[in-house]
Design an enzyme around this catalytic site. Structure first.
Site, PDB file in Angstrom:
ATOM      1  N   CYS A 120     -82.615 -68.168  33.008  1.00  0.00           N
ATOM      2  CA  CYS A 120     -81.407 -67.477  33.462  1.00  0.00           C
ATOM      3  C   CYS A 120     -80.384 -67.401  32.338  1.00  0.00           C
ATOM      4  CB  CYS A 120     -80.825 -68.197  34.675  1.00  0.00           C
ATOM      5  SG  CYS A 120     -79.308 -67.454  35.301  1.00  0.00           S
ATOM      6  N   CYS A 155     -76.701 -67.787  33.412  1.00  0.00           N
ATOM      7  CA  CYS A 155     -76.364 -69.165  33.796  1.00  0.00           C
ATOM      8  C   CYS A 155     -76.170 -70.052  32.573  1.00  0.00           C
ATOM      9  CB  CYS A 155     -77.475 -69.761  34.664  1.00  0.00           C
ATOM     10  SG  CYS A 155     -77.980 -68.766  36.070  1.00  0.00           S
ATOM     11  N   ASP A 156     -77.047 -69.902  31.585  1.00  0.00           N
ATOM     12  CA  ASP A 156     -77.137 -70.889  30.506  1.00  0.00           C
ATOM     13  C   ASP A 156     -76.722 -70.388  29.132  1.00  0.00           C
ATOM     14  OD1 ASP A 156     -78.132 -72.648  32.395  1.00  0.00           O
ATOM     15  OD2 ASP A 156     -80.215 -72.097  32.016  1.00  0.00           O
TER      16      ASP A 156
END
Length: 210
Positions: free
Chosen positions: A149, A152-153
């Site tokens: 992701c 997300c990261d």
């Protein structure tokens, strides 16, 4: 009796969750929300059951090919979808459907938390799951350098050298997002050319970090 609890003003409001619907939609991504909006517009009593709001939109960086929206982040787009759904007062249950059975003219829907709903119609909008590489170290280093992701990261890779595996739209979008944080981004692809949209490919070629 199952209760749905919500805050309204300073008071605590409790009311029983409805159990019988005309349509139950399993899945809360764009397809599920769209189906729910259309069902509600036809005055059908509709329920959405989903493990998470938005589905794969939670793992998408920028969306740039949706008519009327020039550029928007996946999570922000989720908020807009559910604002639209809220306008039609369609209830959403955050839970996983574990069983669906046919009983006479109705379907019985059971969730992992033990709630049971009945419906005349079921719409399955199940979405997709990420395909794993199946290479050594993938599971071992998940969350410690390996990610599925980018939105997300991506901030975790600030100033680092990153490799994105794949050559489609998802990989291209992830690579472009990562350039905002990483020092260098490599795209590793098994074919001799990328399968992503030309729009993405042009941006990748013009970005000095890729």
């Amino acid at each position: 009796m199952s209760l749905r609890i919500s805050f309204k003003g300073l008071g605590l409001v409790e009311k029983p969750r409805e159990k019988e619907y005309d349509v139950v939609i399993v899945g809360g991504g764009p397809a599920g929300v769209t189906a729910a909006i259309y069902s509600a517009r036809y005055m059908l009593k509709t329920l959405v059951v989903t493990k998470e709001k938005g589905g794969q939109l939670n793992k998408i960086g920028y969306i740039e090919n949706y008519p009327g929206v020039r550029r928007i982040m996946g999570p922000e787009f989720i908020d807009k979808l559910y604002e639209h759904l809220e306008y039609y007062k369609v209830p959403v249950v955050i839970d996983e459907v574990v069983d669906i059975k046919r009983s006479d003219e109705m379907f019985d829907v059971l969730t992992s938390l033990g709630e049971r709903f009945t419906s005349k119609t079921i719409i399955l909008a199940l979405g997709v799951v990420k395909r794993k590489l199946g290479v050594p170290g993938e599971e071992e280093f998940l969350g410690r350098g390996v990610s599925y992701c980018a939105p997300c990261d991506a901030p975790l890779f600030r100033g680092k050298v990153v490799a994105v595996i794949g050559g489609g739209d998802s990989a291209a979008s992830a690579a472009l997002l990562l350039t905002e944080y990483a020092r260098k981004v490599y795209i590793v692809h098994r074919r001799d050319k990328l399968r992503a949209q030309p729009f993405y490919i042009r941006q990748l070629k013009e970005n000095p970090k890729v």
